[in-house]
Design an enzyme around this catalytic site. Structure first.
Site, PDB file in Angstrom:
ATOM      1  N   CYS A  91     -19.855  -1.375 -18.444  1.00 13.33           N
ATOM      2  CA  CYS A  91     -20.618  -1.379 -17.192  1.00 13.33           C
ATOM      3  C   CYS A  91     -21.838  -2.285 -17.227  1.00 13.33           C
ATOM      4  O   CYS A  91     -22.346  -2.672 -16.179  1.00 13.33           O
ATOM      5  CB  CYS A  91     -21.053   0.047 -16.841  1.00 13.33           C
ATOM      6  SG  CYS A  91     -19.677   1.167 -16.545  1.00 13.33           S
ATOM      7  N   HIS A 338     -20.503   1.456  -7.498  1.00 10.04           N
ATOM      8  CA  HIS A 338     -20.682   0.897  -8.842  1.00 10.04           C
ATOM      9  C   HIS A 338     -19.515  -0.041  -9.166  1.00 10.04           C
ATOM     10  O   HIS A 338     -18.575   0.345  -9.856  1.00 10.04           O
ATOM     11  CB  HIS A 338     -20.750   2.069  -9.829  1.00 10.04           C
ATOM     12  CG  HIS A 338     -20.829   1.711 -11.277  1.00 10.04           C
ATOM     13  ND1 HIS A 338     -21.256   0.486 -11.734  1.00 10.04           N
ATOM     14  CD2 HIS A 338     -20.526   2.452 -12.387  1.00 10.04           C
ATOM     15  CE1 HIS A 338     -21.220   0.496 -13.073  1.00 10.04           C
ATOM     16  NE2 HIS A 338     -20.770   1.657 -13.484  1.00 10.04           N
ATOM     17  N   CYS A 368     -25.967   2.772 -18.674  1.00 13.34           N
ATOM     18  CA  CYS A 368     -25.085   3.346 -19.685  1.00 13.34           C
ATOM     19  C   CYS A 368     -23.779   2.566 -19.655  1.00 13.34           C
ATOM     20  O   CYS A 368     -23.399   2.000 -18.628  1.00 13.34           O
ATOM     21  CB  CYS A 368     -24.849   4.826 -19.448  1.00 13.34           C
ATOM     22  SG  CYS A 368     -24.103   5.223 -17.843  1.00 13.34           S
TER      23      CYS A 368
END
Length: 383
Positions: A91, A338, A368
């Site tokens: 990510c 996201h 994260c």
């Protein structure tokens, strides 16, 4: 400020599209090209002078395979000699792209880099690369004594460890929607968003927002990972499509070109953390970054901590002692989505525009990342 400091002179993002929404028919390469050309249009630079394009993307399969960054450059119509590389740090891929670009500029290897990323999760589904193989390997699972590693279970573990109730998580999720709605309504994103032409016309506004979200409404949703769990679709990030990019160069080069930088990239950090709980990395990444810069948490005026799941920013806030009002003041991924490989650059874009709009000296972002790593990056506003 040193002449070789890495500065951001432009930061642009597409609106974030919801799953199977307005961007579902747009190829990742073409979506990236929209951002690349917006940077050129807004700054007036010659793209032929860009030393490299560093582009984050997580699920490098199908539309997003074979160095999506390079094909984005070609789709944008830029000269053949402009290279590109695609980066995967889960990510945090596009945040890592930004940090790698800054490293190259500060070191003197490059003078001008575009860094960012893309993810079209409607077209290349989350987890698609794992369907034909065992990503972690038995040795890793044996080392930690588990049958699998997954982010949802990690989010449940975080909620339990930090005593975060379902009600607390749902209150935070509702706050994300409320703040995002307020930001959209007052035009906080207008200057940073470039519209994307789709069949229905120009797509210009993040579309995942669910106005009127309340803890009471979220209480009706079924837990996603444990029958008695606290994590569900309403307090987790949305599956989304989007792209974002920033133009990074030396302060000296910006001066030569007559460009006014928005922010200086002060420092960055990357850490590994517990791969089973997986999502706690922003805590030590932030602590490492503050120790490196000599700043305290109270010196930072705004924070963008990616809302992968509601427990992530909440546990971070508890551990580092940040002012809750400075945390994600524009809402976050719970409200607007996201798009994995783009999210780091999206957070950067949101953060530095917010700093400029509100005269905030320092801003910090952290993400994260799958596998238990995390990046943290500190920016300083340039007046």
């Amino acid at each position: 400020m040193s002449s070789r400091d890495a500065v951001i002179v432009e930061a642009v993002r597409t609106p974030i599209g919801k799953r199977r929404g307005s961007l579902a028919e747009v190829h990742a390469v073409d979506l990236s090209a929209v951002v690349l050309n917006a940077i050129v249009t807004r700054t007036g630079i010659d793209p032929g002078h860009i030393d490299d394009v560093m582009w984050g993307c997580v699920t490098q399969l199908g539309d997003q395979s074979s160095n999506v960054g390079r094909f984005a450059v070609l789709a944008a119509g830029w000269p053949d000699h402009v290279p590109a590389v695609t980066i995967n740090r889960a990510c945090g891929s596009s945040q890592q792209a930004i940090e790698s670009a800054a490293h190259a500029v500060i070191a003197g290897a490059y003078d001008m880099v575009v860094a960012g990323g893309v993810e079209t999760m409607s077209r290349v589904p989350l987890g698609a690369t794992r369907q034909s193989g065992f990503a972690y390997g038995q040795t890793v699972l044996d080392r930690y004594g588990v049958d699998g590693l997954d982010q949802g279970s990690g989010a449940e573990m975080i909620a339990q460890k930090w005593g975060l109730s379902r009600r607390r998580l749902d209150e935070y999720a509702s706050r994300s929607h409320e703040l995002a709605a307020a930001a959209i309504d007052r035009g906080a994103f207008d200057a940073q968003v470039v519209g994307v032409d789709v069949a229905e016309g120009a797509f210009t506004v993040d579309e995942g927002l669910r106005r009127g979200t309340t803890p009471e409404k979220l209480a009706a949703l079924t837990p996603s990972f444990r029958e008695d769990g606290v994590i569900h679709a309403g307090n987790a990030s949305q599956i989304s499509d989007g792209a974002a990019g920033v133009l990074i160069m030396t302060a000296a080069r910006a001066h030569e070109l007559g460009l006014r930088p928005i922010a200086r990239i002060v420092a960055g950090s990357v850490v590994g953390d517990d791969p089973v709980m997986m999502l706690t990395g922003p805590i030590p990444a932030t602590q490492k970054l503050l120790a490196r810069t000599g700043l305290s948490i109270d010196d930072i005026g705004v924070f963008e901590i990616n809302e992968a799941f509601a427990p992530v920013p909440l546990a971070w806030q508890i551990e580092v002692g940040a002012d809750a009002d400075r945390l994600n003041p524009l809402g976050g991924a719970i409200a607007v989505g996201h798009p994995l490989g783009a999210s780091g650059a999206i957070l950067t874009t949101r953060l530095i525009h917010h700093m400029r709009d509100n005269d905030i000296r320092y801003g910090l972002q952290s993400m994260c990342e799958g596998g238990g790593t995390a990046n943290a990056t500190l920016y300083e506003l340039i007046n």
